[in-house]
Scaffold this motif. Structure first.
Motif, PDB file in Angstrom:
ATOM      1  N   ASN A 171      40.891  54.086  15.354  1.00 49.76           N
ATOM      2  CA  ASN A 171      41.573  52.811  15.074  1.00 49.76           C
ATOM      3  C   ASN A 171      40.618  51.644  15.250  1.00 49.76           C
ATOM      4  O   ASN A 171      40.575  50.715  14.434  1.00 49.76           O
ATOM      5  N   ILE A 336      44.158  51.170   8.497  1.00 45.25           N
ATOM      6  CA  ILE A 336      44.649  50.687   9.792  1.00 45.25           C
ATOM      7  C   ILE A 336      46.147  50.936   9.911  1.00 45.25           C
ATOM      8  O   ILE A 336      46.639  51.427  10.935  1.00 45.25           O
ATOM      9  N   SER A 339      46.774  54.707  10.258  1.00 49.02           N
ATOM     10  CA  SER A 339      46.412  55.247  11.572  1.00 49.02           C
ATOM     11  C   SER A 339      47.451  54.907  12.640  1.00 49.02           C
ATOM     12  O   SER A 339      47.485  55.534  13.701  1.00 49.02           O
ATOM     13  N   LEU A 340      48.299  53.920  12.353  1.00 50.11           N
ATOM     14  CA  LEU A 340      49.317  53.504  13.318  1.00 50.11           C
ATOM     15  C   LEU A 340      50.725  53.950  12.907  1.00 50.11           C
ATOM     16  O   LEU A 340      51.707  53.530  13.510  1.00 50.11           O
ATOM     17  N   TYR A 354      48.217  50.050  22.226  1.00 48.09           N
ATOM     18  CA  TYR A 354      47.671  49.891  20.873  1.00 48.09           C
ATOM     19  C   TYR A 354      47.428  48.424  20.557  1.00 48.09           C
ATOM     20  O   TYR A 354      46.366  48.057  20.010  1.00 48.09           O
TER      21      TYR A 354
END
Length: 389
Positions: A171, A336, A339-340, A354
């Protein structure tokens, strides 16, 4: 090549040594932490040899992404390599049998070194520039192997549990690359489009309109269409070329790809889209991961070879310049979001580490302008917060 020239090559690549060792270690840790054998790290480093591309590949492997999704992502993430060779065509003209390897090893850092290095008096271009490339790749391979083996040692002594959260380095890497792209381009529109298209794809998946395996491709498809509409007319006008035909073809292609992603899977499954939930999937099997890595290696090498093969005697077309300028930062923003995708923002105990880690990455990168400091610092913060909360 005499000893003096070898020492010069080592001296020139010393900064790359420290950077590659530092960033290669987390990659090796991530490989083994994701459930793959340690030797996959050097295999990818020897074949793909693309720092960001390898980090991204591991993240996609671990999330169980489809093969076509991985390959398209690698294509766009590394698209910048197409233009690297344009400024080195003349310099590498007389490198002889070393030329294929020098082109293969043209990473971001090596490109920066090669463009800033003049051939010493009495040196042959092939062996000298080839040695620079070989040293850089050696540093990267060594760093990734150290990381992969270190994980096994830590696991043997029951210390691997303290590495929980090391995968946040992925991340952080995405954020670092995006920050660097923004500092260079000063254009927030492409990454904003990427964030919006990524969120839109997640929403479509939640609404059961699309399979979860196509999130990245759908995001890129929507993002490309939006970027073309927002930026292509002005860009082509500045280049003194016709606008309407290029915009029409690009929009139609992006729209057709998006329709295929949304409609074809449903038709093939009798009108019902499977995998309506964005749930964590099993990691890609080892055989498929190796296959994806090797095909990605061919894609990346093809991108690095492209300018040498086609533009040795002419400038690249406007379309290549347009893609290089606007698409990479959009794709990085998509990654991004992707990945979340499994982060439950409704649970503060999960969301806070995070948010803090990403915020720390941005601050460190803007202040220090050092990817190693940004990635290590934010990952350590994430790991500490994850254990505390």
């Amino acid at each position: 090549m005499n000893q003096y020239l070898r020492r010069q090559a080592v001296k020139i690549t010393t900064p790359i040594f420290f950077g590659y060792i530092a960033i290669g270690i987390p990659f090796g840790l991530m490989i083994v932490n994701s459930g793959y054998p340690w030797w996959l790290a050097p295999l990818m480093s020897l074949t793909m040899y693309a720092g960001a591309g390898q980090y991204i590949a591991v993240g996609l492997f671990a999330s169980g992404a489809a093969l076509h999704e991985i390959l398209v992502t690698e294509l766009f993430v590394n698209i910048r390599h197409i233009v690297y060779g344009l400024s080195l065509i003349t310099k590498f003209k007389n490198t002889g049998s070393w030329k294929p390897y020098i082109i293969f090893a043209l990473t971001d850092e090596t490109y920066a070194v090669q463009t800033g290095t003049e051939l010493p008096k009495g040196a042959e271009p092939g062996p000298f520039f080839g040695l620079i490339s070989l040293l850089d790749q050696t540093y990267w391979v060594v760093g990734t192997v150290i990381g992969a083996l270190a994980y096994n040692v830590l696991e043997h002594y029951n210390l691997a549990q303290y590495l929980t959260g090391v995968d946040f380095a992925l991340n952080s890497l995405f954020v670092v690359i995006l920050c660097s792209q923004l500092l260079k381009s000063h254009d927030v529109v492409p990454p904003f489009v990427g964030l919006v298209s990524g969120v839109a794809a997640l929403v479509l998946c939640r609404m059961q309109w699309m399979s979860a395996t196509n999130i990245v491709l759908a995001s890129i498809g929507m993002g490309v269409a939006a970027i073309v509409v927002l930026r292509a007319p002005a860009f082509y006008r500045q280049q003194g070329e016709a606008v309407h035909s290029a915009v029409f073809v690009s929009v139609v292609a992006a729209a057709a790809g998006l329709v295929a992603l949304l409609v074809v899977p449903s038709v093939l499954r009798g009108g019902t889209v499977v995998q309506p939930q964005i749930a964590a999937k099993e990691a890609l099997p080892l055989g498929m991961a190796i296959c994806a890595a090797l095909i990605s290696a061919l894609i990346i090498f093809g991108e690095r070879l492209f300018p040498f093969a086609l533009f040795s005697k002419k400038d690249p077309p406007a379309l290549v310049r347009f893609i290089e300028r606007y698409i990479p930062s959009m794709v990085m923003a998509v990654l991004i979001v992707y990945s979340l995708k499994d982060v439950n923002v409704a649970q503060p105990v999960v969301a806070i580490p995070y948010a803090a880690g990403i915020g720390a990455t941005v601050v460190l990168q803007l202040v220090c302008r050092n990817s190693m400091v940004s990635i290590f610092g934010s990952t350590i913060l994430f790991m500490v917060l994850s254990r505390m909360l």
